[in-house]
Motif scaffolding. Structure first.
Motif, PDB file in Angstrom:
ATOM      1  N   THR A  49      33.630  51.853  78.767  1.00  8.47           N
ATOM      2  CA  THR A  49      32.596  50.132  79.641  1.00  8.47           C
ATOM      3  C   THR A  49      32.106  50.794  78.715  1.00  8.47           C
ATOM      4  OG1 THR A  49      32.045  51.749  81.321  1.00  8.47           O
ATOM      5  CG2 THR A  49      33.316  49.946  82.174  1.00  8.47           C
ATOM      6  N   PRO A  50      30.715  50.209  78.552  1.00 10.49           N
ATOM      7  CA  PRO A  50      29.924  50.840  77.517  1.00 10.49           C
ATOM      8  C   PRO A  50      28.232  51.012  77.832  1.00 10.49           C
ATOM      9  CG  PRO A  50      29.905  47.919  77.566  1.00 10.49           C
ATOM     10  CD  PRO A  50      31.283  48.293  77.682  1.00 10.49           C
ATOM     11  N   PRO A  51      27.601  52.051  77.759  1.00 18.49           N
ATOM     12  CA  PRO A  51      26.963  52.339  79.305  1.00 18.49           C
ATOM     13  C   PRO A  51      25.427  51.092  79.117  1.00 18.49           C
ATOM     14  CG  PRO A  51      26.438  53.515  76.617  1.00 18.49           C
ATOM     15  CD  PRO A  51      27.811  52.643  76.999  1.00 18.49           C
ATOM     16  N   ASN A  52      25.092  51.490  80.330  1.00 15.32           N
ATOM     17  CA  ASN A  52      23.727  50.379  80.282  1.00 15.32           C
ATOM     18  C   ASN A  52      22.827  51.116  79.621  1.00 15.32           C
ATOM     19  OD1 ASN A  52      22.615  48.133  81.263  1.00 15.32           O
ATOM     20  ND2 ASN A  52      22.204  49.430  83.488  1.00 15.32           N
ATOM     21  N   SER A  53      22.226  49.775  78.940  1.00 17.78           N
ATOM     22  CA  SER A  53      21.639  49.507  77.590  1.00 17.78           C
ATOM     23  C   SER A  53      20.184  49.730  78.278  1.00 17.78           C
ATOM     24  CB  SER A  53      21.339  48.881  76.490  1.00 17.78           C
ATOM     25  OG  SER A  53      21.699  47.297  77.288  1.00 17.78           O
ATOM     26  N   GLU A  54      19.416  49.052  79.367  1.00 17.01           N
ATOM     27  CA  GLU A  54      18.682  48.495  80.072  1.00 17.01           C
ATOM     28  C   GLU A  54      18.056  50.127  81.117  1.00 17.01           C
ATOM     29  OE1 GLU A  54      19.163  46.454  83.500  1.00 17.01           O
ATOM     30  OE2 GLU A  54      20.420  44.690  82.445  1.00 17.01           O
ATOM     31  N   PRO A  55      16.278  49.770  80.047  1.00 17.70           N
ATOM     32  CA  PRO A  55      15.950  51.452  80.484  1.00 17.70           C
ATOM     33  C   PRO A  55      15.808  51.991  81.921  1.00 17.70           C
ATOM     34  CG  PRO A  55      14.320  49.896  79.976  1.00 17.70           C
ATOM     35  CD  PRO A  55      15.740  49.047  79.933  1.00 17.70           C
ATOM     36  N   THR A  56      15.804  53.024  82.352  1.00 20.43           N
ATOM     37  CA  THR A  56      15.522  53.251  83.698  1.00 20.43           C
ATOM     38  C   THR A  56      14.785  54.285  83.877  1.00 20.43           C
ATOM     39  OG1 THR A  56      16.669  55.736  83.098  1.00 20.43           O
ATOM     40  CG2 THR A  56      18.550  54.034  83.641  1.00 20.43           C
ATOM     41  N   HIS A  57      13.824  53.612  85.165  1.00 17.18           N
ATOM     42  CA  HIS A  57      12.735  54.436  85.479  1.00 17.18           C
ATOM     43  C   HIS A  57      12.791  55.522  86.608  1.00 17.18           C
ATOM     44  CE1 HIS A  57      10.747  50.912  84.433  1.00 17.18           C
ATOM     45  NE2 HIS A  57      11.996  49.886  84.652  1.00 17.18           N
ATOM     46  N   PRO A  58      11.791  56.576  86.071  1.00 19.90           N
ATOM     47  CA  PRO A  58      12.091  57.808  87.037  1.00 19.90           C
ATOM     48  C   PRO A  58      11.467  57.469  88.514  1.00 19.90           C
ATOM     49  CG  PRO A  58       9.851  57.181  85.359  1.00 19.90           C
ATOM     50  CD  PRO A  58      10.663  56.610  85.373  1.00 19.90           C
ATOM     51  N   THR A  59      12.296  58.232  88.777  1.00 15.97           N
ATOM     52  CA  THR A  59      11.862  57.729  90.560  1.00 15.97           C
ATOM     53  C   THR A  59      11.091  59.230  91.348  1.00 15.97           C
ATOM     54  OG1 THR A  59      13.902  60.444  90.308  1.00 15.97           O
ATOM     55  CG2 THR A  59      14.505  58.172  90.806  1.00 15.97           C
ATOM     56  N   THR A  61      11.006  61.815  93.254  1.00 17.08           N
ATOM     57  CA  THR A  61      11.794  62.832  93.183  1.00 17.08           C
ATOM     58  C   THR A  61      11.475  63.667  91.178  1.00 17.08           C
ATOM     59  OG1 THR A  61      13.892  62.608  94.665  1.00 17.08           O
ATOM     60  CG2 THR A  61      13.561  64.664  93.421  1.00 17.08           C
ATOM     61  N   ASP A  62      11.658  62.751  90.819  1.00 19.52           N
ATOM     62  CA  ASP A  62      11.919  63.179  88.965  1.00 19.52           C
ATOM     63  C   ASP A  62      10.373  63.283  88.798  1.00 19.52           C
ATOM     64  OD1 ASP A  62      14.733  62.958  88.620  1.00 19.52           O
ATOM     65  OD2 ASP A  62      13.943  61.010  87.516  1.00 19.52           O
ATOM     66  N   ARG A  63       9.300  62.353  89.476  1.00 20.61           N
ATOM     67  CA  ARG A  63       8.336  62.865  88.741  1.00 20.61           C
ATOM     68  C   ARG A  63       6.604  63.854  89.627  1.00 20.61           C
ATOM     69  NH1 ARG A  63       8.369  56.894  89.505  1.00 20.61           N
ATOM     70  NH2 ARG A  63       7.187  56.916  92.070  1.00 20.61           N
ATOM     71  N   LEU A  64       7.217  64.039  90.775  1.00 23.22           N
ATOM     72  CA  LEU A  64       7.720  65.369  91.811  1.00 23.22           C
ATOM     73  C   LEU A  64       7.741  66.264  91.028  1.00 23.22           C
ATOM     74  CD1 LEU A  64       5.591  66.308  94.502  1.00 23.22           C
ATOM     75  CD2 LEU A  64       8.416  66.674  95.136  1.00 23.22           C
ATOM     76  N   ALA A  65       8.787  66.316  90.643  1.00 18.90           N
ATOM     77  CA  ALA A  65       9.407  67.314  89.685  1.00 18.90           C
ATOM     78  C   ALA A  65       8.349  68.184  88.496  1.00 18.90           C
ATOM     79  CB  ALA A  65      10.982  67.132  89.133  1.00 18.90           C
ATOM     80  N   VAL A  66       8.107  66.842  87.499  1.00 14.79           N
ATOM     81  CA  VAL A  66       7.487  66.647  86.687  1.00 14.79           C
ATOM     82  C   VAL A  66       6.110  67.669  86.908  1.00 14.79           C
ATOM     83  CG1 VAL A  66       6.208  66.198  85.049  1.00 14.79           C
ATOM     84  CG2 VAL A  66       8.681  64.817  84.869  1.00 14.79           C
ATOM     85  N   HIS A  67       5.461  66.748  87.910  1.00 11.89           N
ATOM     86  CA  HIS A  67       4.066  67.508  88.668  1.00 11.89           C
ATOM     87  C   HIS A  67       4.063  68.547  89.056  1.00 11.89           C
ATOM     88  CE1 HIS A  67       1.575  63.831  87.859  1.00 11.89           C
ATOM     89  NE2 HIS A  67       2.972  63.546  88.638  1.00 11.89           N
ATOM     90  N   ILE A  68       5.334  68.832  89.226  1.00 17.02           N
ATOM     91  CA  ILE A  68       5.549  71.215  89.920  1.00 17.02           C
ATOM     92  C   ILE A  68       5.514  71.797  88.434  1.00 17.02           C
ATOM     93  CG2 ILE A  68       6.590  72.211  90.969  1.00 17.02           C
ATOM     94  CD1 ILE A  68       7.345  70.079  92.958  1.00 17.02           C
ATOM     95  N   GLY A  69       6.762  71.154  88.038  1.00 20.15           N
ATOM     96  CA  GLY A  69       5.907  71.646  86.732  1.00 20.15           C
ATOM     97  C   GLY A  69       4.784  72.499  85.786  1.00 20.15           C
TER      98      GLY A  69
END
Length: 227
Positions: A49-59, A61-69
């Motif tokens: 099955t081809p991968p979904n080409s639609e852009p994924t938005h950060p969750t 949790t991901d945004r919190l990990a970026v701020h913590i880093g």
């Protein structure tokens, strides 16, 4: 005997039928347990099955990990800067302490000298206090200058080597400020010239006084001889 043969055949038929049925069941069971033969043809490829080409938005949790880093990098950077500044300040303090220690040790007279700092410093302090006490009822310039001159003179008398070392150190400090050094050199030159002039004047006065006394004595002797 011939009559019994057909009976034996009829009785043996059911028994033979049962034996053949058992053999057939056994043969079918054995063939059922055997694994199926592998086909000579390759299996068809699985559908990917081809991968979904639609852009994924950060969750979140991901945004919190970026701020913590980012916060951790900021803290680590400033922590290293603070440690470096503390190390530089401590090194500068050690350098200043060693400089002060060497300077104080350089003011002391050499070991081969018979000069003692402790009694001499006490004598200088007593002489300075005596000069201040003597001039306590005088005008302000005399009250300030006299103890200073008495202290300097007593230092050059009681601890000359230490006084010379202190004078050299003060001169080194004054040389860092050209205006102060020039003023000090001018004052020192004026004092030396005044001292030389006073010495020369006193010698000239003494010579004239001796000449006058000799003339008076000679005149008195002549008068006595003429009697």
């Amino acid at each position: 005997m011939a009559s019994q043969l057909p009976r034996l055949r009829r009785s043996a038929l059911p028994f033979a039928g049962s034996i053949l049925g058992a053999v057939a069941l056994t043969t079918s069971t054995v063939y059922a347990d055997e694994p199926a033969k592998k086909s000579i043809y390759d299996a068809p490829p699985a559908l990917v099955t081809p991968p979904n080409s639609e852009p994924t938005h950060p969750t979140p949790t991901d945004r919190l990990a970026v701020h913590i880093g980012a916060a951790r990098r900021f803290i680590n950077t400033h922590y290293r800067l603070a440690c470096n500044k503390l190390d530089d300040a401590f090194s500068e303090y050690l350098s200043y302490e060693h400089s002060v220690t060497r300077t104080v040790a350089g003011l002391a007279p050499p070991k081969e000298s018979s000069e003692k700092v402790l009694p001499g410093a006490i004598y200088v302090a007593v002489a300075t206090m005596a000069g201040a006490i003597v001039t306590r009822r005088r005008v302000l310039p005399i009250r300030v200058i006299t103890p200073l001159l008495v202290g300097v003179g007593s230092a050059w008398y009681f601890i000359p080597q230490t006084a010379r070392n202190v004078g050299d150190l003060m001169w080194e400090w004054e040389r860092k400020v050209p205006g102060v050094a020039e003023t000090h050199a001018g004052v020192r030159s004026g004092i030396e010239n005044a001292w030389k002039a006073s010495v020369e004047t006193s010698e000239e006065t003494r010579r004239k006084f001796d000449e006058t006394v000799s003339c008076v004595r000679k005149s008195a002797e002549d008068l006595v001889k003429r009697g």
